[in-house]
Design an enzyme around this catalytic site. Sequence first.
Site, mmCIF file in Angstrom:
data_model
loop_
_atom_site.group_PDB
_atom_site.id
_atom_site.type_symbol
_atom_site.label_atom_id
_atom_site.label_comp_id
_atom_site.label_asym_id
_atom_site.label_seq_id
_atom_site.Cartn_x
_atom_site.Cartn_y
_atom_site.Cartn_z
ATOM 1 N N GLN A 44 0.821 -1.207 0.000
ATOM 2 C CA GLN A 44 0.000 0.000 0.000
ATOM 3 C C GLN A 44 0.854 1.256 0.000
ATOM 4 O O GLN A 44 2.078 1.205 0.137
ATOM 5 C CB GLN A 44 -0.939 -0.005 1.205
ATOM 6 C CG GLN A 44 -0.230 -0.111 2.540
ATOM 7 C CD GLN A 44 -1.190 -0.198 3.717
ATOM 8 O OE1 GLN A 44 -1.213 0.685 4.561
ATOM 9 N NE2 GLN A 44 -1.965 -1.293 3.773
ATOM 10 N N ARG A 139 -4.342 0.637 -1.891
ATOM 11 C CA ARG A 139 -3.746 -0.695 -1.995
ATOM 12 C C ARG A 139 -3.353 -1.004 -3.438
ATOM 13 O O ARG A 139 -4.151 -0.843 -4.358
ATOM 14 C CB ARG A 139 -4.727 -1.763 -1.492
ATOM 15 C CG ARG A 139 -4.830 -1.833 0.017
ATOM 16 C CD ARG A 139 -5.655 -3.029 0.469
ATOM 17 N NE ARG A 139 -7.060 -2.872 0.140
ATOM 18 C CZ ARG A 139 -7.965 -2.296 0.930
ATOM 19 N NH1 ARG A 139 -7.594 -1.809 2.104
ATOM 20 N NH2 ARG A 139 -9.213 -2.204 0.563
#
Length: 251
Positions: A44, A139
């Site tokens: 992420q 993400r």
Amino acid sequence: MDSLPAPFAAPEGARIGEIWFEPPPQLDGLLVKYLFTSEKLSVQVHPSDAQASAGMSGKEECWLVLDAAPGATLAIGFEQEISSEEMRAAALDGSIEHLLQWHPAKAGDFFYLPAGTVHAIGPGLSLLEIQQNCDITYRLFDYGRPRELHLDEAITVSEGRPHPPELRRSLVPGEDAQLVDGPRFRLDRIAGEPSAAILARYRGPVLVVPLDGAVSLEGVRIEAGECGWAADLHIADFSEARTSLVAQPAD
């Protein structure tokens, strides 16, 4: 995790992944979290203040490793420079995990992550995270788990390069350490009572996190594993403290 390191304890049959402390209004720019991992967390990235949506902050953060299983690692930045196109392709086919730089982690290791740093946390770790109080997470890869990815947003804000080595270090036990003195927040580790230099740096409201021992803030006893705040730092508050963190948003 269902088995947490001291002083934490998970209720029987429960798994605890994180514990966070809602900051008071005087310190709402900072958030303190404990993270406990039993599996790899997603790859992420977080935006900067300039890249965040209108009215929201970005997210600079840092990690202090409290406990680590043998072989535990953290991914921060890439092994080498990578283009946006290469990053997108690697996120789509899953190879991005292997392009990241995985750093061995042990208790006392400290890592600072500027906004835009692509990262992931491996299993077997207990971390204390100090961050800008922002929940924007993009993400890139989630190991096939059925959660939303945010490739366009993530690629836009990601720095496709290695993590600067000066932003990570291993702390010497029993010593004061100035950990962050950045544009978003400051953070110090205190051994025992705060020094005159630390008292001079921290004027006004502060967050205090005891790591070993206890502090007394505004008449409230705060133990290791908890987080408290005070309108100002006072030496007398640390009479029972052995190691603590103190944090404050930057001016």
